[in-house]
Design a protein around this motif. Structure first.
Motif, short mmCIF file in Angstrom:
data_model
loop_
_atom_site.label_atom_id
_atom_site.label_comp_id
_atom_site.label_asym_id
_atom_site.label_seq_id
_atom_site.Cartn_x
_atom_site.Cartn_y
_atom_site.Cartn_z
N PHE A 65 2.47 1.79 -3.46
CA PHE A 65 1.75 2.48 -4.56
C PHE A 65 1.10 3.69 -4.20
N ALA A 66 1.07 4.25 -2.87
CA ALA A 66 0.76 5.25 -2.30
C ALA A 66 1.80 6.54 -3.25
N THR A 67 3.16 5.87 -3.21
CA THR A 67 4.33 6.41 -4.01
C THR A 67 3.75 6.77 -5.42
N LEU A 76 1.04 6.19 -7.02
CA LEU A 76 -0.08 7.06 -7.45
C LEU A 76 -0.11 8.39 -6.74
N GLY A 118 0.84 -1.28 -0.03
CA GLY A 118 0.01 0.02 -0.10
C GLY A 118 1.00 1.32 0.00
N ALA A 119 1.92 1.28 0.86
CA ALA A 119 2.90 2.32 0.69
C ALA A 119 3.49 2.57 -0.58
N ALA A 128 -0.33 9.22 -3.88
CA ALA A 128 -1.36 9.39 -2.82
C ALA A 128 -0.87 9.47 -1.32
N HIS A 129 0.35 10.02 -1.27
CA HIS A 129 0.78 10.25 0.18
C HIS A 129 0.09 11.30 0.98
N VAL A 130 0.09 11.23 2.28
CA VAL A 130 -0.42 12.68 2.95
C VAL A 130 0.61 13.46 3.08
N ARG A 131 0.29 14.77 2.65
CA ARG A 131 1.04 15.92 2.68
C ARG A 131 0.58 17.13 2.88
N GLY A 132 1.65 18.16 3.19
CA GLY A 132 0.83 19.47 3.66
C GLY A 132 1.52 20.56 2.50
#
Ligand code: NA
Ligand code: NA
Lengths: 170, 432, 315
Positions: free
Chosen positions: A67-69, A71, A64-65, A73-77
């Motif tokens: 594919f978050a890269t 796509l 999951g981590a 889709a990581h949590v960011r500010g």
């Protein structure tokens, strides 16, 4: 091996990882459901469920981590997204951010691969099934290694001013 | 202490230039470890050990079931039920949104699933009823936090795990505050909506849409049965929280496919994949945070922060106020899952020293850090709401901050200084 | 720090501050200051802030943590489960002979520890295990296996635990430690195992009765990383060893005292403490041995089992 073979090899690897990601989700859910049922219907449960569930869980987290890269889709500010995307200096800054991520993943890829090899060396096994422990830790060793590549690709794309990857954004 | 502060500054700078939270923390950890002379080689293994926790497995399971339900039409049936009771007037649309998010929270552990399930339906409807899109989006973002205060809740699972507390007990602590906050948001919405100019064309839209109470309840029965199944299972002792999460999937999938028909078997794979990615994006953050908190513990940081605050005052209420201020700042910089790990490691010892009940502290953390999800610059739920509402962070930030200041922040203060609010339910159900 | 900064020894354990580990740590901190003249100090981490039992053992093995009070992790080597084998000792005295300093169990285990770069500086006894029934559960099993039929019992994730408690007639249920309290409160399980009496005190609000089945003796260890230990200058190592020896001098009396102290506290809290009659105890022993011995032979080999049996005087 020419470039086309290489690309299709990468594609195949990615598809395999996608399937593994979905499979780990199904496996985790199925294991937990069966375990709950068995607690009620059998007097002596099979305690190996716990270690299998954690195995499925770790692979689920790691893939999951990864594919978050892939796509984005990581949590960011942050504030960059409210600035002009065409700005050249901004492009360099954003590419730099990707390189920081690649570097962090590089350090963790190295330590988790080393740890996984150490598990294999001492022949550590899981308590119930007797499966080799490296099966568990290999999840993040693989994920961090793959993330290094994907962050480098992202950095390259950002330098060129391309933001979205058509293959990733489906 | 200097090394730690420099790493924190590095993390904040990286966050500001949009390095994902996970890797900003990761970079801080590496620099911290190198400067403090700690062994880099053991960082990854120590995080593996913590991630290999059985209790954490309920998180992906609740995310999977929440994603399934958001896409299956269950949320639509749920909204219809609320609509019958509250949807009659213009301000009713906001109330339906708020209450549906809270209700959806009782079946889902993630705020993003609530936004996907409720926001995608309610934002267009609110806009049609004359709400500005930016306000409608902000309202969805803010009330999606309710889905985390009503159990199950992913950040609470992570908090309980890190603080060595019972997940079931922590779950209960934010229920009453969550319900109260839902009420406060409804009242706030009612006041705000009165100021929006009337649109005569929209009047048709917000006349009662569903009057068939029995029909709505019958259609919604399968959706409404889920909260009692999950929470009833946990609090009757039939299932552990992790098992309840698994059972919710077993229930949601066939109901989504055969009853609400919003899901096909083929889409199920896609839905699962999305849930896995969503899980991965928060687990990778806690992976690095486990490392950061380990380094902080090895360097004795929580103890010196506790001593520092204890030097300022011994009074329990002053300490709580300071803890809340620290959490508020933390919540702006990071999301609530990250915040709950840091709160468990750094602030929890301080709170227990000041005589705060651990379960009350769980409620303070849950309520305060809920803000962290929608407070910029790092506001993951706000970003999800913005993308579902096809709006921009710049437009939505204003109405969001106003709503938080008027509703969520005062509720945080109330939860902090009225322990009974959070402890009543654990006492009633667990003899706590 | 002074002109010659003191060397810090990181010492960790997974228990709260009312545990024997904490009392030993405090004594060690004092003794170390005396024997080394302050050249060594302790960087003390109680309460599991650096990990639970298994995590601490692994970190000592990896050399990340030089010193810890913990029990060995049998996932590293199934032979380590030998310390949880049932009914090797009958009472504190025989436990002391078997598990104590210079005793035969120490020899058996030291060989295994050394394969993992771990060394035990001494044993830390924490008491006999018993069965705690949840408050509201009327059953008080004393005849095993028949009395325990249908009772759900929380066990930790050790393979030998399943063998042992299945043999005693229970349905073992693996539940993570953080959920044990709630599971006992709500009736997810009817009872919990692997609980020496100080842990009964910690959970007194949800426990109705405690049966002193003594089905295993909890011996834990004062572990150091072997490479770190052998790498110390000889003179320093001798001084540290001296501090350890002083700390452990009366550890058995301390453990017995704690056991008595907590049994009194538990009784005062209104929990029924039940002892088995000699006949009931014999029956339980036979049930456990009938299942555990064959398992042990298969799992850690006839040789090791023979050594243990000889040590325990059970031919
Ligand atoms: Na929820
Ligand atoms: Na935030």
């Amino acid at each position: 091996m020419d470039m086309r073979d290489f690309t299709s090899l990468i594609r195949a690897g990615e598809t395999a990882m996608r399937l593994m990601a979905v499979f780990s989700g199904i496996a985790l859910a199925a294991l937990m459901i069966v375990q709950t049922a068995m607690r009620y219907f059998l007097t002596s449960p099979f305690l190996g469920f716990e270690e299998l569930a954690v195995l499925a869980g770790l692979w689920l987290y790691a893939l999951g981590a990864a594919f978050a890269t892939r796509l984005d889709a990581h949590v960011r500010g942050g504030f960059l997204n409210s600035l002009d995307p065409g700005d050249g200096r901004l492009r360099i800054l954003r590419a730099g951010a990707s390189l920081v991520c690649a570097a962090v993943c590089g350090v963790y890829a190295w330590t988790s691969v080393a740890y996984t090899l150490r598990q294999a060396q001492i022949g550590r096994v899981s308590p119930y099934l007797g499966w080799p422990r490296w099966l568990w830790t290999a999840s993040f060793a693989l994920a961090f290694s793959v993330m290094v590549l994907w962050f480098l690709v992202e950095a390259l794309r950002r330098v060129q001013g391309r933001t979205a990857d058509p293959a990733g954004a489906e | 202490m200097i090394v730690a502060s420099l790493s924190i500054v590095l993390i904040v700078v990286l966050l500001l230039v949009e390095v994902p939270v996970a890797f900003a923390v990761g970079a801080g950890v590496i620099v911290f470890a190198l400067a403090a002379g700690q062994d880099l080689a053991y960082l990854a293994p120590s995080a593996f050990q913590q991630l290999g926790s059985y209790a954490l497995l309920s998180a992906p399971l609740f995310i999977i079931s929440g994603t399934v339900m958001a896409r299956s039409g269950i949320s639509e049936a749920m909204i219809r039920v609320v609509d019958v009771f509250l949807g009659g007037r213009r301000s009713g649309f906001g109330a339906v949104t708020v209450i549906s998010c809270a209700l959806f929270g009782a079946i889902s552990g993630s705020g993003a699933a609530a936004i996907a399930g409720v926001g995608s339906i309610m934002i267009p409807r609110m806009e049609a009823a004359g709400y500005p899109r930016s306000y409608a989006t902000a309202l969805v973002g803010c009330s999606s936090v309710l889905a985390l205060m009503i159990p199950p809740s992913i950040p609470m699972i992570v908090f309980a795990m890190t603080a060595n507390l019972s997940v079931a007990a922590c779950f209960l602590s934010t229920v009453v505050p969550g319900i109260l906050l839902a009420g406060v948001y409804c009242i706030y919405n009612w006041r705000v909506v009165r100021k929006f100019p009337e649109d005569p064309k929209a009047a048709v839209e917000y006349r009662v849409r569903a009057t068939d109470v029995v029909g709505a309840l019958r259609k919604g029965a399968f959706a409404l049965a889920l909260p009692p199944i999950i929470l009833g299972g946990i609090y009757s002792g039939l299932t552990t929280p992790t098992e309840a999460a698994a059972i919710s999937i077993l229930y949601a999938v066939p109901v989504g496919i055969f009853v609400y028909r919003g899901l096909t078997v083929k889409e199920l794979g896609r839905t699962l994949f999305d849930a896995v990615v969503q899980t991965g994006s928060f687990v990778i953050i806690i992976f690095f945070l486990f490392n950061l908190s380990r380094l902080m513990i090895l360097e004795g940081l929580p103890a010196s922060i506790a001593a520092g605050i204890a030097d300022l005052s011994q009074n329990r209420y002053v300490v709580l106020l300071l803890i809340n201020l620290v959490m508020l700042v933390m919540g702006m910089l990071v999301d609530d899952v990250s915040g709950s790990i840091l709160a468990a490691v750094i602030l929890m010892p301080l709170a227990t020293q000041a005589g705060v009940d651990p379960i009350h502290f769980a409620a303070i953390v849950g309520t305060n850090l809920g803000l962290g999800n929608v407070s910029p610059p790092c506001a993951p739920l706000l970003f999800v709401a913005v993308s579902v509402g096809r709006s921009s962070v710049r437009e939505v930030a204003g109405p969001t901050i106003r709503a938080l200041l008027c509703c969520h922040l005062p509720m945080t203060v109330i939860v902090t200084f009225l322990p009974d609010l959070s402890l009543a339910l654990p006492r009633l159900l667990l003899d706590y | 720090a002074g002109p010659a900064a003191a060397e810090k020894i990181l010492l960790a354990h997974p228990q709260p501050t009312d545990h024997i580990y904490h009392r030993l740590s405090e004594a060690f901190i004092e003794n170390l200051a005396e024997t080394t003249g302050g050249t060594y100090t302790v960087d003390y981490h109680p309460g599991g802030d650096l990990g639970g039992f298994e995590a601490l053992y692994e970190q000592v093995m990896e050399g990340v943590i030089p010193m810890a009070f913990t029990s060995p992790d049998s996932t590293l080597d199934p032979r380590l489960d030998v310390i949880f084998m049932g009914y090797l000792a009958d009472d504190w005295e025989s436990a002391r002979t078997l598990y104590g300093a210079g005793g035969p169990m120490e020899d058996v285990l030291n060989d295994i520890f050394q394969e993992f770069d771990v060394r035990s500086l001494g044993v830390v006894p924490t008491g006999f295990g018993g069965i705690a029934m949840r408050k509201g559960e009327s059953a008080v099993p004393v005849n095993f296996p028949e009395d325990a039929a249908g009772l759900k019992l929380r066990v930790p994730g050790l393979p030998i635990a399943r063998v042992k408690y299945t043999a005693m007639g229970f349905s073992p249920v693996p539940i993570p430690f953080t959920e044990v309290y709630t599971a006992m409160q709500l009736g997810t399980v009817d009872a919990r195992a692997f609980a020496p009496i100080p842990e009964i005190w910690q959970m007194r609000d949800v426990i109705g009765s405690y049966i002193r089945t003594n089905e295993y003796f909890e011996a834990t260890y004062w572990f150091v990383n072997d490479s770190w230990w052998s790498g110390l200058p000889d003179a320093d190592r001798a001084q540290i060893q001296e501090a350890v020896d002083r700390t452990l001098a009366d550890v058995w009396d301390m453990a017995i005292g704690i056991d008595e102290e907590y049994e009194a506290k538990v009784r005062d809290a209104g929990i029924a403490v039940v002892d088995l009659t000699p006949e009931q105890m014999d029956k339980a022993k036979q049930a456990v041995r009938a299942a555990e011995w064959p398992y042990a032979e298969e799992s850690f080999g006839a040789d090791l089992l023979a050594r243990v049996n000889e040590a325990a005087g059970l031919q």
